[in-house]
Design an enzyme around this catalytic site. Structure first.
Site, short mmCIF file in Angstrom:
data_model
loop_
_atom_site.label_atom_id
_atom_site.label_comp_id
_atom_site.label_asym_id
_atom_site.label_seq_id
_atom_site.Cartn_x
_atom_site.Cartn_y
_atom_site.Cartn_z
N ASP A 33 0.83 -1.21 0.00
CA ASP A 33 0.00 0.00 0.00
C ASP A 33 0.86 1.26 0.00
O ASP A 33 1.97 1.26 0.53
CB ASP A 33 -0.92 -0.03 1.23
N GLY A 34 0.32 2.32 -0.58
CA GLY A 34 0.99 3.63 -0.52
C GLY A 34 1.50 4.15 -1.86
O GLY A 34 2.17 5.18 -1.90
N ASN A 35 1.14 3.48 -2.94
CA ASN A 35 1.60 3.94 -4.26
C ASN A 35 1.09 5.34 -4.61
O ASN A 35 1.84 6.18 -5.09
CB ASN A 35 1.11 2.98 -5.36
N ARG A 37 -0.01 7.76 -2.62
CA ARG A 37 0.58 8.81 -1.78
C ARG A 37 2.04 9.08 -2.17
O ARG A 37 2.50 10.21 -2.14
CB ARG A 37 0.47 8.43 -0.30
N HIS A 50 2.10 3.62 -9.00
CA HIS A 50 1.88 2.20 -9.32
C HIS A 50 3.04 1.67 -10.18
O HIS A 50 3.50 0.55 -9.99
CB HIS A 50 0.56 2.01 -10.06
N THR A 79 -10.84 -6.81 -4.68
CA THR A 79 -12.19 -6.76 -5.27
C THR A 79 -12.83 -5.39 -5.04
O THR A 79 -13.77 -5.03 -5.73
CB THR A 79 -13.10 -7.86 -4.67
N TRP A 82 -12.07 -2.00 -7.69
CA TRP A 82 -12.90 -1.63 -8.86
C TRP A 82 -13.63 -0.31 -8.63
O TRP A 82 -14.17 0.27 -9.57
CB TRP A 82 -13.93 -2.73 -9.15
N LEU A 144 10.86 -20.41 -4.86
CA LEU A 144 9.84 -19.52 -4.27
C LEU A 144 8.52 -19.61 -5.02
O LEU A 144 8.50 -19.53 -6.25
CB LEU A 144 10.35 -18.07 -4.33
N ARG A 201 2.18 -4.94 6.09
CA ARG A 201 1.43 -3.92 5.35
C ARG A 201 2.28 -2.67 5.31
O ARG A 201 2.67 -2.13 6.37
CB ARG A 201 0.08 -3.61 5.98
N SER A 209 -8.12 -4.62 5.02
CA SER A 209 -8.72 -4.32 3.71
C SER A 209 -9.13 -5.60 2.97
O SER A 209 -8.82 -5.78 1.78
CB SER A 209 -7.76 -3.48 2.86
C1 IPE Z 1 -5.36 -2.70 -0.18
O1 IPE Z 1 -5.06 -1.36 -0.33
C2 IPE Z 1 -5.39 -3.38 -1.52
C3 IPE Z 1 -4.10 -3.60 -2.17
C4 IPE Z 1 -2.95 -3.24 -1.69
C5 IPE Z 1 -4.15 -4.28 -3.44
P1 IPE Z 1 -6.20 -0.24 -0.46
O2 IPE Z 1 -5.52 1.04 -0.65
O3 IPE Z 1 -7.17 -0.65 -1.51
O4 IPE Z 1 -6.91 -0.33 0.95
P2 IPE Z 1 -7.84 0.75 1.69
O5 IPE Z 1 -8.88 1.20 0.69
O6 IPE Z 1 -6.97 1.89 2.12
O7 IPE Z 1 -8.41 0.03 2.86
C1 IPE Z 2 -1.69 0.27 -3.32
O1 IPE Z 2 -1.46 1.63 -3.35
C2 IPE Z 2 -1.93 -0.29 -4.71
C3 IPE Z 2 -3.29 -0.77 -4.94
C4 IPE Z 2 -4.26 -0.71 -4.09
C5 IPE Z 2 -3.55 -1.35 -6.23
P1 IPE Z 2 -2.65 2.69 -3.32
O2 IPE Z 2 -3.04 3.01 -4.72
O3 IPE Z 2 -3.75 2.22 -2.48
O4 IPE Z 2 -1.93 3.92 -2.69
P2 IPE Z 2 -2.50 4.91 -1.58
O5 IPE Z 2 -2.94 4.07 -0.42
O6 IPE Z 2 -3.65 5.64 -2.21
O7 IPE Z 2 -1.36 5.81 -1.25
MG MG Z 3 -4.12 2.43 -0.48
#
Ligand code: IPE
Ligand code: IPE
Ligand code: MG
Length: 253
Positions: A33-35, A37, A50, A79, A82, A144, A201, A209
């Site tokens: 998570d965090g791409n 931001r 991403h 899921t 989307w 792996l 995470r 999530s």
């Molecule tokens: C969880 O991240 C899903 C993936 C990393 C693929 P999200 O960014 O979708 O989660 P929420 O919406 O902050 O809970």
């Molecule tokens: C996780 O990064 C990647 C996916 C959920 C596909 P985010 O796109 O959720 O990045 P933030 O959480 O908005 O920073």
């Molecule tokens: Mg996110």
């Protein structure tokens, strides 16, 4: 004790010494998570995050091979994702093909086997084709297991399992009395994969999530504030180190 592992290169002689780490988790699962931001902080569109996240995937797969982790599950698309703008979804779902185009030869030469969990059928054809190709190409590898959770959601998985169980009971392939947690697990997307030992995470949020709700029952959790595109080998090794200190009791003493 140290050993040599040929690294992600086809060049001979390029080997890296790694110390054998004790008590390595067998199965590591990561919520990447965090791409978004990461990109916003740099004044870039979310998709730039991403794209950068793909390089982080390669780094962490390499680190997992080196550390002798047996299964690495990466939450790639949920899921619920989307709900995002179509342009962002389209971009994300093109990344598996891009990742495999660049890194599949290295994965093959490192004996990595690729697998997916999730509702695969609902993905776009180009995503399915690229991933299926990689799954077929690596199916006899026994290094792996790189497991992409792609269009994965735990509630969907559980409902899917319950429907299949009811179907098998109707068809007399399963008896209600024999159903236990071991057998229930067989109906999940993860079938006979062992449960994750360590969940990481990134990105600072402390929630699941909708990720592997059943399988994480006794998993150790490690939350990192590092945004996924910045997550590197040393962050990964820190998480493994942290795991080493944990005392897993499974309800015992
Ligand atoms: C969880 O991240 C899903 C993936 C990393 C693929 P999200 O960014 O979708 O989660 P929420 O919406 O902050 O809970
Ligand atoms: C996780 O990064 C990647 C996916 C959920 C596909 P985010 O796109 O959720 O990045 P933030 O959480 O908005 O920073
Ligand atoms: Mg996110």
């Amino acid at each position: 004790m140290s050993r040599k592992i040929p690294f992600f290169t086809t060049k001979k002689n390029k080997e890296i010494d790694v110390e054998r780490v004790d008590n390595v988790p067998n199965h590591v699962a990561i919520i990447m998570d965090g791409n978004g931001r990461w990109a916003q902080k740099r004044g870039l569109p979310r998709i730039a995050g991403h794209k950068e996240g793909v390089s982080a995937v390669n780094k962490i797969v390499k680190a997992a091979v080196k550390a002798d982790v047996k299964i690495l599950t990466l939450y790639t698309f949920s899921t619920e994702n989307w709900k995002r703008p179509k342009s962002e979804i389209d971009f994300i779902l093109r990344l598996p093909k891009e990742f495999l185009h660049i890194y599949l030869p290295g994965l093959i030469s490192n004996n990595v086997r690729i697998n997916t969990i999730g509702d695969f059928d609902a993905l776009p054809d180009h995503t399915k084709e690229a991933v299926q190709y990689a799954v077929d190409k690596t199916k006899s590898n026994d290094g792996l297991l790189l497991n992409f959770a792609l269009n994965y959601g735990s509630r969907l998985e559980i409902i899917h399992a319950v429907k299949k169980i009811i179907h098998d009971i109707d068809e007399s392939k399963l008896s209600i009395d024999s159903l236990d947690d071991k057998q229930f697990s067989q109906y999940l997307f993860t079938t006979d994969l062992s449960d994750p030992d360590l969940l990481i995470r990134t990105g600072g949020e402390k929630r699941l999530s909708n990720f592997m709700l059943w399988q994480l029952a006794y998993t150790e959790f490690c939350f990192s504030d590092v945004l996924w595109p910045d997550f590197n080998e040393s962050n990964f090794l820190n998480a493994l180190e942290d795991y080493k200190q944990r005392k897993r009791r499974y309800g015992g003493i």
